[in-house]
Structures are given as C-alpha cells and as structure tokens.
Scaffold this motif. Structure first.
Motif, PDB file in Angstrom:
ATOM      1  N   GLN A 276      -5.144  -3.798  -5.063  1.00  0.00           N
ATOM      2  CA  GLN A 276      -3.745  -3.574  -5.403  1.00  0.00           C
ATOM      3  C   GLN A 276      -3.417  -4.182  -6.766  1.00  0.00           C
TER       4      GLN A 276
ATOM      5  N   ILE B 162       2.253   1.840  -3.471  1.00  0.00           N
ATOM      6  CA  ILE B 162       1.212   2.362  -4.367  1.00  0.00           C
ATOM      7  C   ILE B 162       0.935   3.831  -4.057  1.00  0.00           C
ATOM      8  N   GLN B 163       0.865   4.163  -2.773  1.00  0.00           N
ATOM      9  CA  GLN B 163       0.601   5.545  -2.373  1.00  0.00           C
ATOM     10  C   GLN B 163       1.728   6.481  -2.790  1.00  0.00           C
ATOM     11  N   ALA B 164       2.925   5.947  -2.935  1.00  0.00           N
ATOM     12  CA  ALA B 164       4.049   6.780  -3.376  1.00  0.00           C
ATOM     13  C   ALA B 164       3.897   7.169  -4.846  1.00  0.00           C
ATOM     14  N   GLY B 165       2.983   6.523  -5.557  1.00  0.00           N
ATOM     15  CA  GLY B 165       2.698   6.895  -6.936  1.00  0.00           C
ATOM     16  C   GLY B 165       3.742   6.451  -7.953  1.00  0.00           C
TER      17      GLY B 165
ATOM     18  N   ALA C 193       0.830  -1.210   0.000  1.00  0.00           N
ATOM     19  CA  ALA C 193       0.000   0.000   0.000  1.00  0.00           C
ATOM     20  C   ALA C 193       0.865   1.261   0.000  1.00  0.00           C
ATOM     21  N   GLU C 194       1.952   1.247   0.765  1.00  0.00           N
ATOM     22  CA  GLU C 194       2.825   2.415   0.824  1.00  0.00           C
ATOM     23  C   GLU C 194       3.483   2.680  -0.527  1.00  0.00           C
TER      24      GLU C 194
ATOM     25  N   VAL D 256      -4.627  -1.877  -9.514  1.00  0.00           N
ATOM     26  CA  VAL D 256      -3.744  -0.739  -9.792  1.00  0.00           C
ATOM     27  C   VAL D 256      -2.733  -1.110 -10.872  1.00  0.00           C
TER      28      VAL D 256
END
Length: 184
Positions: A162, A124-127, A121-122, A165
């Motif tokens: 996830q 993915i959140q970092a883009g 998740a981290e 994504v």
C-alpha cells in the motif's frame, strides 16, 4: 555530638528518597489503578463506536439515502455504511465543484483515520490515489492540500504494498515540496 547525629540522619533521609517502601507501593497501586481506568475507558469507547449506528433519518455525506444495511466487510459494522457510500464519495472527489472535492477528501481522511481496520485496500481499489496526489499540487487551497496529504499518509501507513502505491504515484516529491510551503 547529638547535633552531628541529627544532621547525619537528615542527610541520609534526603539521600535515598526511593527507599521508602510505603510510598513506592502507593505509587505502584496508583499506576495500576490508572492503567485499569484507561483500559476500561478504551473498552467503553470501542463499545460505543460499534453500537453507534445511524438512525434512518440520520444525515449522511453528500445527501445519500441511509439504508442502514451494515453488510459485512473488513471495516466492521460501524463503518460499513461509509464504505458503501464510497462510490458517491469518488464521484464527488472527481467533480469540478471545489466544495464537493474538499468534502469528499475530508470524508476519505476520516474513513482512513479509523483506529481499527481502516479500508485502505478499498480506497486503493477505487483508483483515487492519483487524484489525491493531484490535490497535493493545489497550492491555492492549503486546506485541501492538508486533507489530501493526510489521506495519502494514512494510505502509506498500511502494508508495504500500500505504501508502494503512494510512492509510485509520485507523492514523495510533492511531500518534500510541501515542507517548503509557507502554510502550516
């Protein structure tokens, strides 16, 4: 007729080999011992991984200072220092230096290959998922393609969201193209 009886008993012994109770019990006990040893080894390995905290002078990726602040998070104390360094890894991943991009991709792969609670998740959140998808197109750098593919498959191994994504970023057609690649 005793010759016939001897042959018959020999044939019966060879026919049902699994009927020997002592040998079957020994095999079960050996299997149980092996399972206990394996469980013990796994427990020790997990304990060592949790207790392995880098010292103040330990080298860290990209030359970042190591402050030993383990913090709290889903990834656990042994991996928190790596997650704390994610902003520097993102910068290196987006740089124009080919070696820095490769090293950052490799660091993300190692981070996402953790057996317990990888920080999907981290990441993915970092883009940075689109960047890894772009790295799959680097035909001239098969090692980088390999690392990027590994990162993306580790992300896709998470929850359905996830995985979505990775799919929405267009990685699937690139994975299919990689199957045709002459590189292994």
């Amino acid at each position: 007729m005793s010759g016939f009886g001897d042959r018959l008993s020999q044939r019966q012994k060879g026919f049902k080999k699994a009927a020997d109770g002592d040998e079957a019990r020994r095999k079960r006990e050996d299997a149980a011992v092996q399972l206990r040893k394996q469980t013990k080894e796994e427990a020790l390995l997990k304990k060592r991984m949790v207790n392995e905290a880098p010292g103040p002078d330990a080298p860290t990726p990209f030359g970042q200072p190591n402050d030993n602040n383990m913090g709290s998070g889903e990834t656990g104390p042994a991996n928190a220092h790596i997650v704390e360094q994610m902003p520097a890894m993102v910068i290196a991943l987006n740089s124009s230096d080919a070696d820095a991009v490769f090293n950052a991709t490799q660091q993300f792969r190692k981070l996402l290959s953790l057996e317990q609670n990888p920080p999907i998740a981290e990441v993915i959140q970092a883009g940075i998922v689109p960047r890894f998808v772009l790295l799959l197109k680097e035909v001239s750098r098969p090692n980088l393609q390999f690392e990027a593919a590994w990162v993306l498959t580790n992300i896709a191994s998470g929850t359905a969201d996830q995985t979505r994504v990775v799919v929405e970023q267009g990685a699937l057609p690139l994975f299919v193209e990689l199957l045709q690649s002459p590189n292994e």
